[in-house]
Scaffold this motif. Structure first.
Motif, PDB file in Angstrom:
ATOM      1  N   HIS A 487      -1.000  18.795  22.947  1.00  0.00           N
ATOM      2  CA  HIS A 487      -1.236  19.410  24.252  1.00  0.00           C
ATOM      3  C   HIS A 487      -1.757  18.398  25.275  1.00  0.00           C
ATOM      4  O   HIS A 487      -1.891  18.725  26.442  1.00  0.00           O
ATOM      5  N   ARG A 557      -4.302  14.906  32.090  1.00  0.00           N
ATOM      6  CA  ARG A 557      -4.356  14.970  30.634  1.00  0.00           C
ATOM      7  C   ARG A 557      -3.758  13.711  30.002  1.00  0.00           C
ATOM      8  O   ARG A 557      -4.184  13.300  28.927  1.00  0.00           O
ATOM      9  N   ARG A 575     -10.515  18.046  26.894  1.00  0.00           N
ATOM     10  CA  ARG A 575     -10.171  19.472  26.954  1.00  0.00           C
ATOM     11  C   ARG A 575     -11.177  20.220  27.834  1.00  0.00           C
ATOM     12  O   ARG A 575     -10.810  21.109  28.609  1.00  0.00           O
ATOM     13  N   PHE A 579      -8.705  20.848  31.150  1.00  0.00           N
ATOM     14  CA  PHE A 579      -7.974  22.091  30.938  1.00  0.00           C
ATOM     15  C   PHE A 579      -8.809  23.266  31.419  1.00  0.00           C
ATOM     16  O   PHE A 579      -9.881  23.538  30.890  1.00  0.00           O
ATOM     17  N   HIS A 583      -4.472  26.824  33.535  1.00  0.00           N
ATOM     18  CA  HIS A 583      -3.996  25.600  34.183  1.00  0.00           C
ATOM     19  C   HIS A 583      -4.303  24.417  33.295  1.00  0.00           C
ATOM     20  O   HIS A 583      -5.427  24.215  32.878  1.00  0.00           O
ATOM     21  N   ALA A 584      -3.312  23.623  32.988  1.00  0.00           N
ATOM     22  CA  ALA A 584      -3.506  22.368  32.256  1.00  0.00           C
ATOM     23  C   ALA A 584      -3.066  21.245  33.166  1.00  0.00           C
ATOM     24  O   ALA A 584      -1.883  21.017  33.352  1.00  0.00           O
TER      25      ALA A 584
END
Length: 585
Positions: A487, A557, A575, A579, A583-584
């Motif tokens: 992720h 990220r 994270r 994150f 929404h990332a």
């Protein structure tokens, strides 16, 4: 308390701290001298340092060794052991976790130390060995009021003097205050340099500075008063004080920051100038009436922290190169985005410090002016006098500026004048509150700025977060399955691939957290023709983001992943800060 398992001298020879001939010489001295301790003989005859002997004793007895050049005692531990107990046994409480207390001592053979510490603290003590001279010096600093550096000085001009004792000293002063029956600090107590309330107020500030805190929270509740520090972006409780100390302590801080101590019904703001350990700090103080009384929050601003270079903010080399290329442009607008506390102001000041020279005229409008930079004209917002960001910006354009910094684009009027300034040949720096870099252009459109003006003026947008870094003192490698990093954008080569990462196991330096300090996580979007065309056509932010990625933009990220793989921070930290719900970045 412990049984020696190995001969001290032989162990020191094994470690290479002394030679076999030096050990033989020490043995000969031992036979003819009243001193029977080989370690003491080695130190007194210059064959080994006190630190080496103490380290060897710890190894021989299978206990921890503590070096106070690298270790700072935990205030919660210090508060648990009275000064007289620590001084009687020449020991320093280091760290408290629940009912377990780690204590450094010079002499493990002391027969009553363990019982005295247990009775005085109510904790289960575990002992470590430290050099006697280091313990004596630290005892003097903690319990005797001999704290290095200057005291905390208020903007009232009074020098409050050095204050020692840490949390143990705070509790002593609290009890002294209660026993004296002092009514309130605003009844002349601020004129008494050694008044207990003044010492309590100073220690709270001093300890926050020592711990590297960015904010101090003094919070009343129904039964008491809680003091919390925000360190590396996370709040932690430092002390709990009795309820009766709340009114005089709040009054003291209100006096220091020039607030109206008689007004307890409305919020107030003030400022305190602080000098501590040869450094200057500004404290921005906010007082807020709550259900259980007034709450004080103090933001600590280190005046020297903004003079750091761009290479120390956490930029990856390619991102730093992009930033350095756009800040040398003669005109245009550069925006910093991110939530409150993400380091936007520090980055802006670092940019200003880099481009500041005698050949350019730099003017800023801020609310408030957080740091003072030499050679730059800084203007403070004063709404009561009609000095808003918009009115200041209009005046700036008649001051022949080259570079303008606007603290924040808060409204349409300010944004329009900033756009106008960049169109007329000025470089404009400012901040916005958005989740990522591409959203900044959408935010400007939502404020009412015409898209063609945005595409013509904005040359770069930097989104930023601050993530805690792994403690360098207890950093250790470990492996995780590669799929756990998917992720973040990591692409495993095989299904069973393992990746080596780093973590902090927890130590005295980081107070068992495994994390110490912070670094920036960045997302730099540079404007090009394709992105400008999308902005003009009011394209969705997803399309702008894809175009920016095609232009070389690294997502937050992805920047975080690089720092995870380089051992700078952890997946949990990235994270936490990158994150958000739904929404990332």
């Amino acid at each position: 308390m412990a049984v020696t398992r190995k001969d001290l001298g032989e162990l020191m020879v094994e470690k290479g701290w002394i030679s076999p001939s030096e050990l033989q010489q020490a043995r000969q001295i031992q036979q003819t001298s009243k001193v029977t301790d080989v370690g003491r003989i080695l130190v007194e005859n210059g064959m080994a340092s006190e630190k080496e002997v103490a380290n060897a004793r710890a190894l021989a007895m299978n206990v921890r060794f503590v070096d106070f050049d690298k270790t700072r005692p935990d205030e919660a531990a210090i508060a648990a052991v009275p000064a007289q107990v620590a001084q009687r046994h020449n020991l320093i409480p280091i760290m408290r976790q629940g009912n377990d207390l780690l204590v450094a001592i010079a002499d493990l053979s002391d027969p009553t130390a363990a019982d005295d510490v247990r009775l005085a603290s109510g904790c289960r003590p575990t002992f470590a060995i430290a050099p006697a001279s280091q313990i004596e010096e630290t005892l003097a600093q903690i319990y005797s009021g001999a704290v290095a550096g200057e005291g905390v000085a208020a903007n009232t001009g009074s020098d409050l003097g050095p204050v020692g004792g840490g949390l143990a000293g705070v509790m002593t002063d609290v009890e002294t205050y209660k026993s004296r029956g002092i009514a309130d600090v605003d009844e002349g107590e601020d004129e008494v340099p050694d008044a207990p309330i003044i010492r309590v107020a100073n220690v709270v500030v001093q300890q926050a500075i020592r711990d590297g805190a960015s904010d101090i929270h003094v919070e009343p509740d129904r039964r008491g008063l809680r003091v919390r520090y925000r360190v590396d972006g996370v709040l932690r409780e430092e002390m709990s004080l009795p309820k009766y100390i709340h009114p005089p302590l709040v009054s003291r801080y209100k006096i220091m920051s020039n607030m109206n101590i008689a007004e307890r019904r409305v919020p107030q703001d003030g400022r305190i100038a602080v000098a501590f350990e040869n450094k200057e700090y500004d404290l921005r103080v906010s007082c807020l009436p709550t259900l259980h009384g007034e709450k004080i929050v103090m933001r600590i601003l280190d005046k020297s922290s903004v003079l750091i270079g761009l290479n120390k903010i956490g930029f990856l080399p390619e991102v730093q190169a992009q930033m350095e290329s756009i800040i040398t442009q003669p005109n245009g607008m550069i925006l910093m985005t991110g939530p409150t506390g993400s380091g936007k102001t520090t980055t802006l000041y670092s940019i200003l410090n880099k481009i500041n020279n005698v050949e350019v005229n730099i003017t800023t409008i801020e609310d408030p002016v957080e740091y003072q930079l030499p050679g730059i004209s800084q203007v403070h917002v004063n709404r009561k006098a009609g000095m808003t960001m918009a009115t200041a910006l209009r005046s700036f354009l008649r001051q022949d500026p080259d570079i303008i910094m606007v603290g924040e684009m808060r409204d349409l009027e300010t944004a329009e004048i900033g756009i106008e300034a960049s169109l007329t040949g000025h470089l404009v720096l400012s901040t916005l509150h958005t989740n990522d870099a591409p959203s900044a252009v959408t935010r400007l459109v939502d404020m009412g700025i015409e898209p063609y003006l945005i595409s013509a003026t904005v040359i770069g947008v930097l989104a930023q977060r601050l993530a805690r870094t792994i403690c360098k003192n207890c950093k250790e490698p470990h492996e995780v399955p590669a799929h756990e990093l998917r992720h973040f954008g990591y692409r495993p080569q095989t299904d069973n691939e393992m990746v080596q990462l780093w973590r902090g196991r927890g130590c005295d330096v980081c107070k068992g957290k495994g994390l110490k300090g912070r670094t920036g996580i960045h997302e730099m979007m540079l404007m090009n023709d394709e992105i400008a065309d999308l902005v003009v056509r009011r394209a969705p932010v997803a399309d702008v983001r894809e175009a920016a990625r095609a232009n070389g933009m690294m997502l937050l990220r992805e920047d975080g992943l690089r720092k995870i793989l380089e051992g700078v921070t952890s997946p949990e930290e990235i994270r936490r800060v990158v994150f958000t719900a739904g929404h990332a970045a």
